[in-house]
Enzyme design. Structure first.
Site, PDB file in Angstrom:
ATOM      1  N   ASN A 102      37.893  34.494  51.889  1.00 57.64           N
ATOM      2  CA  ASN A 102      39.261  34.511  51.370  1.00 57.64           C
ATOM      3  C   ASN A 102      39.866  35.903  51.502  1.00 57.64           C
ATOM      4  OD1 ASN A 102      39.508  32.251  48.539  1.00 57.64           O
ATOM      5  ND2 ASN A 102      38.254  32.036  50.358  1.00 57.64           N
ATOM      6  N   THR A 120      30.166  28.652  48.601  1.00 61.46           N
ATOM      7  CA  THR A 120      30.561  29.434  49.770  1.00 61.46           C
ATOM      8  C   THR A 120      29.932  28.879  51.043  1.00 61.46           C
ATOM      9  OG1 THR A 120      30.162  31.572  50.826  1.00 61.46           O
ATOM     10  CG2 THR A 120      28.701  31.010  49.030  1.00 61.46           C
ATOM     11  N   ASP A 121      30.598  29.116  52.158  1.00 66.85           N
ATOM     12  CA  ASP A 121      30.006  28.713  53.448  1.00 66.85           C
ATOM     13  C   ASP A 121      28.750  29.523  53.769  1.00 66.85           C
ATOM     14  OD1 ASP A 121      31.216  31.164  54.014  1.00 66.85           O
ATOM     15  OD2 ASP A 121      32.310  30.455  55.783  1.00 66.85           O
ATOM     16  N   GLU A 122      28.545  30.636  53.052  1.00 66.32           N
ATOM     17  CA  GLU A 122      27.397  31.490  53.376  1.00 66.32           C
ATOM     18  C   GLU A 122      26.063  30.808  53.092  1.00 66.32           C
ATOM     19  OE1 GLU A 122      27.869  35.664  52.495  1.00 66.32           O
ATOM     20  OE2 GLU A 122      30.043  35.471  52.458  1.00 66.32           O
ATOM     21  N   ARG A 179      24.810  46.141  58.396  1.00 70.21           N
ATOM     22  CA  ARG A 179      24.265  45.542  57.171  1.00 70.21           C
ATOM     23  C   ARG A 179      22.937  44.875  57.527  1.00 70.21           C
ATOM     24  NH1 ARG A 179      28.106  40.956  54.765  1.00 70.21           N
ATOM     25  NH2 ARG A 179      29.015  42.624  53.549  1.00 70.21           N
ATOM     26  N   LYS A 216      23.622  31.507  45.624  1.00 71.85           N
ATOM     27  CA  LYS A 216      24.658  30.459  45.614  1.00 71.85           C
ATOM     28  C   LYS A 216      24.061  29.114  46.062  1.00 71.85           C
ATOM     29  CE  LYS A 216      28.544  30.882  44.867  1.00 71.85           C
ATOM     30  NZ  LYS A 216      29.347  30.841  43.607  1.00 71.85           N
ATOM     31  N   TYR A 266      22.635  37.167  48.006  1.00 70.63           N
ATOM     32  CA  TYR A 266      23.848  36.513  47.453  1.00 70.63           C
ATOM     33  C   TYR A 266      23.889  35.049  47.872  1.00 70.63           C
ATOM     34  CZ  TYR A 266      28.707  34.861  47.517  1.00 70.63           C
ATOM     35  OH  TYR A 266      29.845  34.095  47.388  1.00 70.63           O
TER      36      TYR A 266
HETATM   37  P1  NAD Z   1      34.996  38.304  42.147  1.00 70.55           P
HETATM   38  O1  NAD Z   1      33.787  39.152  42.337  1.00 70.55           O
HETATM   39  O2  NAD Z   1      36.345  38.868  42.474  1.00 70.55           O
HETATM   40  O3  NAD Z   1      35.077  37.801  40.616  1.00 70.55           O
HETATM   41  C1  NAD Z   1      33.975  37.325  39.923  1.00 70.55           C
HETATM   42  C2  NAD Z   1      34.386  37.173  38.462  1.00 70.55           C
HETATM   43  O4  NAD Z   1      33.278  36.621  37.731  1.00 70.55           O
HETATM   44  C3  NAD Z   1      34.743  38.496  37.768  1.00 70.55           C
HETATM   45  O5  NAD Z   1      35.926  38.346  37.016  1.00 70.55           O
HETATM   46  C4  NAD Z   1      33.557  38.757  36.850  1.00 70.55           C
HETATM   47  O6  NAD Z   1      33.886  39.514  35.691  1.00 70.55           O
HETATM   48  C5  NAD Z   1      33.128  37.343  36.522  1.00 70.55           C
HETATM   49  N1  NAD Z   1      31.726  37.255  36.083  1.00 70.55           N
HETATM   50  C6  NAD Z   1      30.639  37.818  36.672  1.00 70.55           C
HETATM   51  N2  NAD Z   1      29.530  37.521  35.965  1.00 70.55           N
HETATM   52  C7  NAD Z   1      29.936  36.754  34.913  1.00 70.55           C
HETATM   53  C8  NAD Z   1      29.260  36.113  33.837  1.00 70.55           C
HETATM   54  N3  NAD Z   1      27.943  36.252  33.659  1.00 70.55           N
HETATM   55  N4  NAD Z   1      29.991  35.377  32.964  1.00 70.55           N
HETATM   56  C9  NAD Z   1      31.332  35.242  33.107  1.00 70.55           C
HETATM   57  N5  NAD Z   1      32.026  35.848  34.086  1.00 70.55           N
HETATM   58  C10 NAD Z   1      31.332  36.580  34.975  1.00 70.55           C
HETATM   59  O7  NAD Z   1      34.721  36.967  42.950  1.00 70.55           O
HETATM   60  P2  NAD Z   1      35.674  36.056  43.853  1.00 70.55           P
HETATM   61  O8  NAD Z   1      35.779  36.637  45.196  1.00 70.55           O
HETATM   62  O9  NAD Z   1      36.894  35.738  43.085  1.00 70.55           O
HETATM   63  O10 NAD Z   1      34.770  34.751  43.970  1.00 70.55           O
HETATM   64  C11 NAD Z   1      34.850  33.714  42.993  1.00 70.55           C
HETATM   65  C12 NAD Z   1      33.885  32.603  43.362  1.00 70.55           C
HETATM   66  O11 NAD Z   1      34.222  32.095  44.660  1.00 70.55           O
HETATM   67  C13 NAD Z   1      32.433  33.045  43.449  1.00 70.55           C
HETATM   68  O12 NAD Z   1      31.625  32.049  42.881  1.00 70.55           O
HETATM   69  C14 NAD Z   1      32.173  33.171  44.945  1.00 70.55           C
HETATM   70  O13 NAD Z   1      30.820  32.913  45.250  1.00 70.55           O
HETATM   71  C15 NAD Z   1      33.092  32.114  45.507  1.00 70.55           C
HETATM   72  N6  NAD Z   1      33.592  32.353  46.868  1.00 70.55           N
HETATM   73  C16 NAD Z   1      34.205  33.540  47.190  1.00 70.55           C
HETATM   74  C17 NAD Z   1      34.723  33.713  48.474  1.00 70.55           C
HETATM   75  C18 NAD Z   1      35.436  34.986  48.870  1.00 70.55           C
HETATM   76  O14 NAD Z   1      35.817  35.154  50.034  1.00 70.55           O
HETATM   77  N7  NAD Z   1      35.701  35.913  47.963  1.00 70.55           N
HETATM   78  C19 NAD Z   1      34.602  32.692  49.422  1.00 70.55           C
HETATM   79  C20 NAD Z   1      33.970  31.489  49.051  1.00 70.55           C
HETATM   80  C21 NAD Z   1      33.482  31.347  47.764  1.00 70.55           C
HETATM   81  P1  TYD Z   2      32.745  40.969  53.265  1.00 74.59           P
HETATM   82  O1  TYD Z   2      34.193  41.113  52.932  1.00 74.59           O
HETATM   83  O2  TYD Z   2      31.743  41.761  52.501  1.00 74.59           O
HETATM   84  O3  TYD Z   2      32.432  39.410  53.197  1.00 74.59           O
HETATM   85  P2  TYD Z   2      31.077  38.600  53.645  1.00 74.59           P
HETATM   86  O4  TYD Z   2      30.029  39.547  54.031  1.00 74.59           O
HETATM   87  O5  TYD Z   2      30.753  37.868  52.391  1.00 74.59           O
HETATM   88  O6  TYD Z   2      31.518  37.734  54.773  1.00 74.59           O
HETATM   89  O7  TYD Z   2      32.547  41.318  54.803  1.00 74.59           O
HETATM   90  C1  TYD Z   2      33.253  40.619  55.807  1.00 74.59           C
HETATM   91  C2  TYD Z   2      32.761  41.127  57.152  1.00 74.59           C
HETATM   92  O8  TYD Z   2      33.140  42.503  57.286  1.00 74.59           O
HETATM   93  C3  TYD Z   2      31.249  41.103  57.285  1.00 74.59           C
HETATM   94  O9  TYD Z   2      30.904  40.771  58.637  1.00 74.59           O
HETATM   95  C4  TYD Z   2      30.828  42.532  56.994  1.00 74.59           C
HETATM   96  C5  TYD Z   2      32.004  43.357  57.501  1.00 74.59           C
HETATM   97  N1  TYD Z   2      32.259  44.618  56.787  1.00 74.59           N
HETATM   98  C6  TYD Z   2      32.379  45.813  57.501  1.00 74.59           C
HETATM   99  O10 TYD Z   2      32.277  45.848  58.750  1.00 74.59           O
HETATM  100  N2  TYD Z   2      32.624  46.967  56.810  1.00 74.59           N
HETATM  101  C7  TYD Z   2      32.738  46.995  55.449  1.00 74.59           C
HETATM  102  O11 TYD Z   2      32.942  48.091  54.863  1.00 74.59           O
HETATM  103  C8  TYD Z   2      32.643  45.756  54.727  1.00 74.59           C
HETATM  104  C9  TYD Z   2      32.764  45.728  53.244  1.00 74.59           C
HETATM  105  C10 TYD Z   2      32.406  44.593  55.445  1.00 74.59           C
END
Ligand code: NAD
Ligand code: TYD
Length: 336
Positions: free
Chosen positions: A180, A125-127, A273, A154, A150
């Site tokens: 995403n 992640t970019d985070e 937050r 990562k 988090y």
């Molecule tokens: P999500 O929380 O929707 O899904 C995570 C999945 O991992 C779930 O299906 C969960 O059951 C599974 N999981 C958790 N612990 C596990 C374990 N011990 N063994 C096997 N499976 C396990 O997450 P997401 O949003 O789909 O993100 C997927 C990946 O992409 C993550 O690694 C996250 O850091 C990365 N990512 C997410 C975003 C975003 O915007 N959501 C952006 C950049 C990177």
């Molecule tokens: P989030 O979807 O949790 O992603 P990330 O913190 O990993 O970027 O949050 C996106 C942005 O939205 C972040 O700046 C926090 C804000 N946010 C709110 O203002 N209210 C909310 O209820 C949530 C979940 C997030």
């Protein structure tokens, strides 16, 4: 290719599994998922009897199980999505983030090394780069400066992946993507949470002043980027992925309210937050120039189709927002 996808029942993983099976009919896709609160078998409904798809319930932390599975399916490549992913939950308790994101990645790396895996893609992640001021963007050489538990977990995983490449020559690669959005995203994250609250005429809790900025990319574009890195990336390298699509949170919330024709009076500013990163922005020039990747979904259309997806899949999210989710919501938002 026999491709092991971990965390394939989550948001991005499930979109990726579908995309792989569609694009590469000759591939076998094995999905290892522990089915935590975020994992949902309904995300892959319809694939149960697909001849090239196998679901295995298990944890990436379970070395014996992962090793047995890699042998059984003669796995060639691993794409690791499995993780604890929500920043607010990592602030409430970081242990499971370290166990899964760091410990689980380490276990996968050990197994990958022992079995001579040919490609290992870590979905990061970019985070991990921390927070930006008003200008600039993260490049692959921006120093790691994770701020939330988090992001720290990562970043630690990324360092292990790079160390396995350096020390053992493991053919590993890392993607670092921005936020995403799209179908099947668990409604703890900003966009689905706000859509569902708006559809239910519930308050939309915006943290702090609502001026934090995120760079939004449609999940299908993230999946094509991971595909490009998996097949054509240089081992040992990092690839940033982003849409050059920065939005202030408050503007996203206003946009989606206008789409669902609900009043802005639903917006409620709540306590910020802790340690809230102000701005993320990705410089994705490298993956563009080296691998020819570029995003294809325009934000306006992507948001419209995402909102429509949540409107058309009410039973999917209604099932989620009962029970445990209600407890989570109360704990996170009641005193805010
Ligand atoms: P999500 O929380 O929707 O899904 C995570 C999945 O991992 C779930 O299906 C969960 O059951 C599974 N999981 C958790 N612990 C596990 C374990 N011990 N063994 C096997 N499976 C396990 O997450 P997401 O949003 O789909 O993100 C997927 C990946 O992409 C993550 O690694 C996250 O850091 C990365 N990512 C997410 C975003 C975003 O915007 N959501 C952006 C950049 C990177
Ligand atoms: P989030 O979807 O949790 O992603 P990330 O913190 O990993 O970027 O949050 C996106 C942005 O939205 C972040 O700046 C926090 C804000 N946010 C709110 O203002 N209210 C909310 O209820 C949530 C979940 C997030």
């Amino acid at each position: 290719m026999n491709l092991l996808v971990t965390g394939g029942c989550g948001f991005i993983g499930s979109n990726f599994v579908r995309a792989m099976l569609e694009k590469y009919p000759a591939y076998t896709v094995i999905n290892l998922d522990y089915l935590t609160y975020a994992g949902n078998l309904r995300n892959l409904e319809g694939l149960e009897r697909h001849p090239k798809y196998h679901f295995v319930k298990g944890s990436i932390c379970d070395r014996g199980a992962v090793s047995a599975l890699v042998s059984k399916f003669a796995v060639d490549a691993i794409v690791n999505f499995a993780a604890e992913t929500h920043v607010d939950r990592s602030i409430s308790g970081s242990s499971v983030f370290v166990e899964t994101n760091v410990g689980g990645t380490n276990t996968l790396l050990e197994v990958a090394k022992d079995h001579g895996i040919k490609r290992f893609v870590q979905v990061s992640t970019d985070e991990v780069y921390g927070s930006l001021g008003a200008s600039g963007a993260f490049t692959e050489s921006t120093p790691l400066h994770p701020n939330s538990p988090y992001a720290a977990s990562k970043a630690a995983a990324d360092l292990l992946v790079l160390a396995y490449h350096h020390t053992f020559g493991l053919p590993a690669l890392i993607t670092r993507c921005s936020n995403n959005y799209g179908p099947y995203q668990f409604p703890e994250k900003l966009i689905p949470l706000m859509i569902i609250n708006a559809l239910n005429d519930k308050p939309l809790p915006v943290y702090g002043d609502g001026l934090n900025v995120r760079d939004w990319l449609h999940v299908s574009d993230h999946c094509t980027a991971i595909d490009a890195v998996l097949h054509s990336g240089n081992v040992g390298e990092v690839y940033n992925v982003g849409g050059e699509n920065e939005w202030k949170n408050i503007d996203i919330v206003r946009l989606l309210l206008s789409h669902v024709r609900k009043p802005e009076t639903l917006i409620t500013f709540v306590k910020d937050r802790p340690g809230h990163d102000r701005r993320y922005a990705i410089d994705a020039a490298k993956i563009g120039s080296k691998l020819g990747w570029k995003p294809s979904v325009k934000f306006e259309g992507g948001m419209r189709s995402t909102i429509e997806w949540y409107q058309q899949h009410e039973s999917w999210w209604r099932e989620i927002i009962t029970g445990e989710y209600q407890d989570y919501y109360r704990k996170m938002y009641a005193d805010r």
